[in-house]
Scaffold this motif. Structure first.
Motif, PDB file in Angstrom:
ATOM      1  N   UNK A 174       0.802  -1.387  -0.188  1.00 34.46           N
ATOM      2  CA  UNK A 174      -0.172   0.347   0.363  1.00 34.46           C
ATOM      3  C   UNK A 174       0.730   1.260  -0.059  1.00 34.46           C
ATOM      4  N   UNK A 175       0.409   2.427  -0.319  1.00 37.22           N
ATOM      5  CA  UNK A 175       0.598   3.671  -0.122  1.00 37.22           C
ATOM      6  C   UNK A 175       1.500   3.869   1.066  1.00 37.22           C
ATOM      7  N   UNK A 176       0.733   3.409   1.711  1.00 39.81           N
ATOM      8  CA  UNK A 176       1.572   4.104   3.172  1.00 39.81           C
ATOM      9  C   UNK A 176       2.314   3.023   3.850  1.00 39.81           C
ATOM     10  N   UNK A 177       2.844   1.922   3.226  1.00 36.88           N
ATOM     11  CA  UNK A 177       4.250   1.423   3.571  1.00 36.88           C
ATOM     12  C   UNK A 177       5.472   1.859   2.661  1.00 36.88           C
ATOM     13  N   UNK A 178       5.614   3.140   2.802  1.00 41.50           N
ATOM     14  CA  UNK A 178       6.155   3.618   1.770  1.00 41.50           C
ATOM     15  C   UNK A 178       7.125   4.024   2.943  1.00 41.50           C
ATOM     16  N   UNK A 179       8.647   3.906   2.483  1.00 35.93           N
ATOM     17  CA  UNK A 179       9.345   4.212   4.426  1.00 35.93           C
ATOM     18  C   UNK A 179      10.579   3.621   3.207  1.00 35.93           C
ATOM     19  N   UNK A 180      11.902   4.211   4.552  1.00 42.44           N
ATOM     20  CA  UNK A 180      13.441   3.385   4.288  1.00 42.44           C
ATOM     21  C   UNK A 180      12.563   1.863   5.434  1.00 42.44           C
ATOM     22  N   UNK A 181      12.876   0.803   4.701  1.00 41.57           N
ATOM     23  CA  UNK A 181      13.017  -0.271   5.432  1.00 41.57           C
ATOM     24  C   UNK A 181      14.640  -0.434   6.404  1.00 41.57           C
ATOM     25  N   UNK A 182      14.760  -1.063   7.708  1.00 46.95           N
ATOM     26  CA  UNK A 182      15.812  -1.110   8.199  1.00 46.95           C
ATOM     27  C   UNK A 182      15.622  -2.728   9.244  1.00 46.95           C
TER      28      UNK A 182
END
Length: 116
Positions: free
Chosen positions: A87-95
């Motif tokens: 989903x668009x709200x999953x947009x992020x930098x993942x660590x």
């Protein structure tokens, strides 16, 4: 020296899938739990999923439960995050993350952008 190196991020359309990988070195991988976190612009870093050293105990945040799957390959010193139905709200930098006692170790992060 402990190193965590994430890969697999990118641009994907809503409803699509990505698989993130985190290669770990410098620790005895199979005795440490691992986690995936993410940080969206202007927001605090949040926990996405955790997996125990043997892969038996797994937890997910409510926002990704049923869509994301965390797994690990102790022979390859690698932890994965399979992300489906993005989903668009999953947009992020993942660590990815691990802890040795009270010390937390982080990778450099991989950008995931969900957009049409």
């Amino acid at each position: 020296q402990v190193q965590l190196v994430e890969s697999g991020g990118g641009l994907v359309q809503p409803g699509g899938s990505l698989r993130l990988s985190c290669a770990v070195s410098g620790i005895i991988f199979n005795i440490h739990g691992m986690g995936w976190y993410r940080q969206a612009p202007g927001k605090q870093r949040e926990l996405v999923a955790t997996i125990s050293s043997g892969g038996i105990s797994i937890n997910y945040s409510d926002s990704v439960k049923g869509r994301f799957t965390i797994s690990r390959d102790n022979a390859k010193n690698t932890v994965y995050l399979q992300m489906n139905s993005l989903k668009p709200e999953d947009t992020a930098v993942y660590y990815c993350n691990t802890r040795l006692g009270v010390v937390a170790y982080w990778g450099q992060g991989t950008q995931v952008t969900v957009s049409s």
